[in-house]
Design an enzyme around this catalytic site. Structure first.
Site, PDB file in Angstrom:
ATOM      1  N   THR A  63      84.892  97.371  65.818  1.00  0.00           N
ATOM      2  CA  THR A  63      83.937  97.773  66.867  1.00  0.00           C
ATOM      3  C   THR A  63      83.766  96.580  67.794  1.00  0.00           C
ATOM      4  OG1 THR A  63      82.054  96.992  65.564  1.00  0.00           O
ATOM      5  CG2 THR A  63      82.648  99.314  65.329  1.00  0.00           C
TER       6      THR A  63
ATOM      7  N   HIS B  51      82.915 103.405  56.492  1.00  0.00           N
ATOM      8  CA  HIS B  51      83.153 104.305  57.634  1.00  0.00           C
ATOM      9  C   HIS B  51      83.440 105.705  57.091  1.00  0.00           C
ATOM     10  CE1 HIS B  51      83.456 100.861  60.401  1.00  0.00           C
ATOM     11  NE2 HIS B  51      83.934 100.246  59.344  1.00  0.00           N
TER      12      HIS B  51
ATOM     13  N   HIS C  88      74.689 102.282  62.917  1.00  0.00           N
ATOM     14  CA  HIS C  88      76.086 102.764  62.917  1.00  0.00           C
ATOM     15  C   HIS C  88      76.522 103.151  61.506  1.00  0.00           C
ATOM     16  CE1 HIS C  88      76.488 101.354  67.035  1.00  0.00           C
ATOM     17  NE2 HIS C  88      76.012 100.182  66.677  1.00  0.00           N
TER      18      HIS C  88
ATOM     19  N   GLU D 299      89.525 104.262  58.996  1.00  0.00           N
ATOM     20  CA  GLU D 299      89.865 103.530  60.236  1.00  0.00           C
ATOM     21  C   GLU D 299      91.342 103.154  60.254  1.00  0.00           C
ATOM     22  OE1 GLU D 299      86.753 100.475  60.987  1.00  0.00           O
ATOM     23  OE2 GLU D 299      86.033 102.136  62.219  1.00  0.00           O
TER      24      GLU D 299
HETATM   25  C1  9AA Z   1      81.283  89.229  63.630  1.00  0.00           C
HETATM   26  O1  9AA Z   1      80.898  90.354  64.348  1.00  0.00           O
HETATM   27  C2  9AA Z   1      81.122  91.579  63.785  1.00  0.00           C
HETATM   28  C3  9AA Z   1      80.951  92.694  64.597  1.00  0.00           C
HETATM   29  C4  9AA Z   1      81.155  93.969  64.085  1.00  0.00           C
HETATM   30  C5  9AA Z   1      81.519  94.112  62.749  1.00  0.00           C
HETATM   31  C6  9AA Z   1      81.719  95.483  62.168  1.00  0.00           C
HETATM   32  C7  9AA Z   1      83.170  95.951  62.300  1.00  0.00           C
HETATM   33  O2  9AA Z   1      83.518  96.089  63.649  1.00  0.00           O
HETATM   34  N1  9AA Z   1      84.100  95.074  61.663  1.00  0.00           N
HETATM   35  C8  9AA Z   1      84.692  95.754  60.688  1.00  0.00           C
HETATM   36  S1  9AA Z   1      85.837  95.076  59.659  1.00  0.00           S
HETATM   37  N2  9AA Z   1      84.291  97.021  60.605  1.00  0.00           N
HETATM   38  C9  9AA Z   1      83.372  97.212  61.546  1.00  0.00           C
HETATM   39  O3  9AA Z   1      82.779  98.256  61.797  1.00  0.00           O
HETATM   40  C10 9AA Z   1      81.720  92.980  61.945  1.00  0.00           C
HETATM   41  O4  9AA Z   1      82.105  93.228  60.662  1.00  0.00           O
HETATM   42  C11 9AA Z   1      82.688  92.169  59.961  1.00  0.00           C
HETATM   43  C12 9AA Z   1      81.509  91.715  62.452  1.00  0.00           C
HETATM   44 ZN    ZN Z   2      84.238  98.246  59.046  1.00  0.00          ZN
END
Ligand code: 9AA
Ligand code: ZN
Length: 218
Positions: free
Chosen positions: A158, A52, A21, A62
């Site tokens: 996400t 991102h 990703h 975002e």
């Molecule tokens: C503990 O499980 C997760 C799952 C996804 C993400 C990635 C995200 O979803 N979170 C942010 S902030 N940006 C992202 O793209 C994560 O990042 C800390 C932790």
């Molecule tokens: Zn992020």
């Protein structure tokens, strides 16, 4: 709110990986401290940082500010080491994570710290690949000079979108070049020879709803 304070270590040989990703730098720093501001009395420790971006520089962040998107957004992810025993445990609680969001603006000056990331991307073109960043990385250098920010209680962006993030989004963007963003977009989402470029990996903002948005003009 009390002043937000941070202290990071400079580290070399940090591991950067292609998650499919985007890129993610694993930077668990037991010696780092993020505290104050909206974080109450707890201390948060850096765990990782990632980024991102969008297909063009007209999108990619975002968060939006009065409807305006930026060309990208860096996330410096921290977890509450005062209350929880692990990052995974912290991610199950509303005050578990603190993420610093830093907007990217496109300009003519290459960002030297981001260039240390870009210079490794050819080695992690495909999903699952990883390498070590030879240069010394100091997370402080990713932060803008103006430290004013907005903060609110939100979520991972996400799935599973856990509502476990105290968001701290800096008002002032940092500058990267279009070429640096072009290099981000050359990462592949696939592990094999097939090339499916990760041209965009930002998630659309969601309505604020009844959440309180606070600001600090440092
Ligand atoms: C503990 O499980 C997760 C799952 C996804 C993400 C990635 C995200 O979803 N979170 C942010 S902030 N940006 C992202 O793209 C994560 O990042 C800390 C932790
Ligand atoms: Zn992020």
């Amino acid at each position: 709110m009390k002043k937000l304070t941070f202290a990071y270590e400079s580290q070399s040989d940090l591991r950067i990986l292609n998650t499919g990703h985007g890129w993610k730098v694993e930077a668990p720093q037991s010696g780092s401290r993020l505290e104050g501001g909206p974080l109450g009395e707890d201390i948060y420790q850096l765990e990782q940082f990632h980024c991102h971006w969008g297909e063009t520089s007209a999108e990619g962040s975002e968060h939006t500010v009065d409807g305006r998107a930026y060309a990208g957004e860096l996330h410096l992810v921290h977890w509450n080491t005062t209350k929880y025993q692990s990052f995974a445990e912290a991610a199950q609680h509303p005050d578990g994570l603190a993420v610093l969001g830093v907007f990217f603006d496109v300009g003519n000056e290459s960002n030297d710290e981001i260039e240390k990331i870009v210079s490794t991307l050819s080695e992690i073109k495909f999903k699952g690949q990883f390498t070590d960043i030879p240069d010394v990385i100091d997370p402080t250098t990713f932060l803008p000079s103006g430290l004013g920010y907005w903060t609110y209680l939100g979520s991972l962006t996400t799935p599973p979108c856990n509502e476990c993030v105290i968001w701290i989004v800096y008002k002032e963007p940092i500058t990267v070049t279009e070429e640096q963003l072009v290099q981000f977009r050359c990462l592949s989402a696939c592990s094999g020879e097939a090339e499916e470029f990760i041209v965009k990996n930002y998630r659309p903002p969601q309505p604020l709803g009844n959440r309180a948005l606070r600001e600090c003009n440092a």
